[in-house]
Design an enzyme around this catalytic site. Sequence first.
Site, mmCIF file in Angstrom:
data_model
loop_
_atom_site.group_PDB
_atom_site.id
_atom_site.type_symbol
_atom_site.label_atom_id
_atom_site.label_comp_id
_atom_site.label_asym_id
_atom_site.label_seq_id
_atom_site.Cartn_x
_atom_site.Cartn_y
_atom_site.Cartn_z
ATOM 1 N N ASP A 165 -16.158 10.331 46.564
ATOM 2 C CA ASP A 165 -17.231 9.418 46.166
ATOM 3 C C ASP A 165 -18.246 9.367 47.306
ATOM 4 O OD1 ASP A 165 -18.821 7.451 45.170
ATOM 5 O OD2 ASP A 165 -17.301 5.891 45.105
ATOM 6 N N PHE A 175 -16.946 4.506 37.316
ATOM 7 C CA PHE A 175 -15.608 4.402 37.887
ATOM 8 C C PHE A 175 -14.611 4.963 36.883
ATOM 9 C CE2 PHE A 175 -11.655 2.466 39.253
ATOM 10 C CZ PHE A 175 -11.735 2.637 40.616
HETATM 11 P P1 IMP Z 1 -14.810 7.857 49.332
HETATM 12 O O1 IMP Z 1 -14.378 7.581 50.736
HETATM 13 O O2 IMP Z 1 -15.923 6.923 48.899
HETATM 14 O O3 IMP Z 1 -15.141 9.298 49.062
HETATM 15 O O4 IMP Z 1 -13.599 7.392 48.415
HETATM 16 C C1 IMP Z 1 -12.600 8.262 47.997
HETATM 17 C C2 IMP Z 1 -11.447 7.472 47.440
HETATM 18 O O5 IMP Z 1 -11.917 6.340 46.717
HETATM 19 C C3 IMP Z 1 -10.655 8.279 46.443
HETATM 20 O O6 IMP Z 1 -9.588 8.966 47.063
HETATM 21 C C4 IMP Z 1 -10.173 7.216 45.468
HETATM 22 O O7 IMP Z 1 -8.980 6.657 45.907
HETATM 23 C C5 IMP Z 1 -11.247 6.162 45.500
HETATM 24 N N1 IMP Z 1 -12.213 6.295 44.390
HETATM 25 C C6 IMP Z 1 -13.523 6.630 44.463
HETATM 26 N N2 IMP Z 1 -14.089 6.659 43.251
HETATM 27 C C7 IMP Z 1 -13.110 6.339 42.371
HETATM 28 C C8 IMP Z 1 -13.066 6.223 40.933
HETATM 29 O O8 IMP Z 1 -14.047 6.402 40.192
HETATM 30 N N3 IMP Z 1 -11.861 5.889 40.409
HETATM 31 C C9 IMP Z 1 -10.748 5.665 41.155
HETATM 32 N N4 IMP Z 1 -10.741 5.785 42.493
HETATM 33 C C10 IMP Z 1 -11.906 6.113 43.100
#
Ligand code: IMP
Length: 178
Positions: free
Chosen positions: A102, A151
């Site tokens: 994300d 999400f």
């Molecule tokens: P980042 O550090 O923002 O890239 O977050 C990555 C982590 O956030 C992933 O490993 C997921 O655990 C969680 N995450 C991000 N987006 C989603 C989503 O749409 N659904 C569920 N978990 C998410």
Amino acid sequence: MGADLEKVLLTEAAIRERLEELGQQIWADYHDKEVLLVGVLKGAVVVMADLMRALPGSAEMDWMAVSSYGSGTKSSGVVRILKDLDTDITDRHVLIVEDIIDSGLTLSWIRTNLLSRSPASVEICTLLRKPEAAKVEIDVRYVGFDIGNEFVVGYGLDLAERYRNLREVGILAPHMYS
Ligand code: IMP
Ligand code: MG
């Protein structure tokens, strides 16, 4: 449980087909490198199980657990190692396997951390990538699907630990958030 979804984004068959392609691609790149697959708990459990079986030859696997999210749907910006690797990755070719990128915060932190251990290489494979990921300087070699900013849950992805066991990836109906 499927009734909690507003929409199915990726069917079980579509995911399987894409992982087969990625498996072939990864094997073409790593067949002579004794690749170590590193999964990020817990979200990557399902991707890892299917991706590793899409590889036509042997590969090792290890796991890390980090926390970057609370129990809601917003990033906390905090990354912490909850469980480290069992494997010494010195001179190893490491392929990080993730469920979703994300903000990319989690992955770039993990990658920097692993690079400090003198591996031969560190690359990233993620099933899903959101648009935000394009804004950070993170080189992701293998991407299953680029998706929108919704999400999503299922296929390992959770909302407050629920729905990881859904066979497809979907968007929750709005009433499920409250
Ligand atoms: P980042 O550090 O923002 O890239 O977050 C990555 C982590 O956030 C992933 O490993 C997921 O655990 C969680 N995450 C991000 N987006 C989603 C989503 O749409 N659904 C569920 N978990 C998410
Ligand atoms: Mg996660």
